[in-house]
Design an enzyme around this catalytic site. Structure first.
Site, PDB file in Angstrom:
ATOM      1  N   CYS A  11       7.040  -0.986   6.306  1.00 62.05           N
ATOM      2  CA  CYS A  11       6.570   0.221   5.617  1.00 62.05           C
ATOM      3  C   CYS A  11       7.670   0.740   4.698  1.00 62.05           C
ATOM      4  O   CYS A  11       8.838   0.770   5.099  1.00 62.05           O
ATOM      5  CB  CYS A  11       6.227   1.274   6.671  1.00 62.05           C
ATOM      6  N   LEU A  12       7.302   1.163   3.497  1.00 67.93           N
ATOM      7  CA  LEU A  12       8.298   1.681   2.551  1.00 67.93           C
ATOM      8  C   LEU A  12       8.996   2.931   3.088  1.00 67.93           C
ATOM      9  O   LEU A  12      10.117   3.232   2.684  1.00 67.93           O
ATOM     10  CB  LEU A  12       7.633   2.008   1.206  1.00 67.93           C
TER      11      LEU A  12
ATOM     12  N   HIS B 277      -3.034   0.544   8.476  1.00 63.40           N
ATOM     13  CA  HIS B 277      -1.669   1.058   8.346  1.00 63.40           C
ATOM     14  C   HIS B 277      -1.637   2.273   7.407  1.00 63.40           C
ATOM     15  O   HIS B 277      -1.066   3.324   7.747  1.00 63.40           O
ATOM     16  CB  HIS B 277      -0.766  -0.063   7.816  1.00 63.40           C
ATOM     17  N   GLU B 278      -2.258   2.127   6.238  1.00 57.71           N
ATOM     18  CA  GLU B 278      -2.218   3.216   5.246  1.00 57.71           C
ATOM     19  C   GLU B 278      -3.011   4.429   5.725  1.00 57.71           C
ATOM     20  O   GLU B 278      -2.586   5.563   5.545  1.00 57.71           O
ATOM     21  CB  GLU B 278      -2.745   2.737   3.891  1.00 57.71           C
TER      22      GLU B 278
ATOM     23  N   GLY C 157       0.841  -1.186   0.000  1.00 60.83           N
ATOM     24  CA  GLY C 157       0.000   0.000   0.000  1.00 60.83           C
ATOM     25  C   GLY C 157       0.875   1.234   0.000  1.00 60.83           C
ATOM     26  O   GLY C 157       2.066   1.163   0.316  1.00 60.83           O
TER      27      GLY C 157
ATOM     28  N   HIS D 119      -1.183   6.764   7.987  1.00 65.18           N
ATOM     29  CA  HIS D 119      -0.278   7.710   7.321  1.00 65.18           C
ATOM     30  C   HIS D 119      -0.962   9.061   7.084  1.00 65.18           C
ATOM     31  O   HIS D 119      -0.301  10.105   7.094  1.00 65.18           O
ATOM     32  CB  HIS D 119       0.165   7.159   5.959  1.00 65.18           C
TER      33      HIS D 119
ATOM     34  N   GLN E  92       3.408   9.717   1.716  1.00 70.75           N
ATOM     35  CA  GLN E  92       4.678   9.000   1.524  1.00 70.75           C
ATOM     36  C   GLN E  92       5.429   9.465   0.276  1.00 70.75           C
ATOM     37  O   GLN E  92       6.618   9.165   0.125  1.00 70.75           O
ATOM     38  CB  GLN E  92       4.442   7.492   1.440  1.00 70.75           C
TER      39      GLN E  92
HETATM   40 NI    NI Z   1       3.516   2.582   5.566  1.00 75.53          NI
END
Ligand code: NI
Length: 152
Positions: A88-89, A130-131, A46, A134, A51
């Site tokens: 997470c990226l 999670h997303e 995701g 953000h 991000q």
């Molecule tokens: Ni993330």
């Protein structure tokens, strides 16, 4: 379409509140396409707009072979509790156990501004939580019970 660089923990933009989307135009579609390309390039499940440094309430996801786009998402109900590993990226080289609901129902809009609702369980519910975090400047490491070391 073009991929965008992913910003990393330590960058203030990841800690900001993202803004509600009010205009559903070509620019939004381009953003969604770029987010999808970035997510696939960097092999995420995701990606949330902050991000890539864009403070808008926009998320893309690729879970269980299902590609999803969420604009202005809100979790309207949740139940159960599961502890599982996350990554997470924007937080390279960290994996950890996070407690999340097992099942959630979400209201959101699509890229054209149409309302929709989706109920997800297990990994889909986890990824959504999670997303969506953000969008409020929250990273999984803020909620992590413990870090998981070693190779996956
Ligand atoms: Ni993330």
């Amino acid at each position: 379409m073009a991929y965008r660089e992913i910003i990393k923990i330590g960058d203030d933009l990841l800690r900001k509140q993202s803004k509600t989307v009010t205009t559903f135009d070509r620019k939004l579609s381009d953003l969604l396409d770029d987010m999808a390309e970035s997510m696939f390039k960097f092999k995420g499940m995701g990606l949330a707009a902050p991000q890539i440094g864009i403070l808008k309430r926009v998320v893309v996801m690729d879970v269980n072979g299902m590609f999803l786009e969420f604009i202005n998402p809100e979790i309207v109900s949740s139940s159960g509790e599961v502890e599982e590993e996350e990554a997470c990226l924007s937080v390279p080289n960290v994996r950890g156990i996070v407690k999340r609901p097992f099942k959630i129902t979400v209201n959101a809009q699509d890229r054209f501004g149409n309302n929709f609702s989706i109920t997800g369980e297990a990994m889909l519910a986890r990824c959504i939580c999670h997303e969506f975090d953000h969008l409020n400047g929250v990273l999984f490491v803020d909620k992590m019970e413990r870090e998981v070391k070693g190779d996956k």
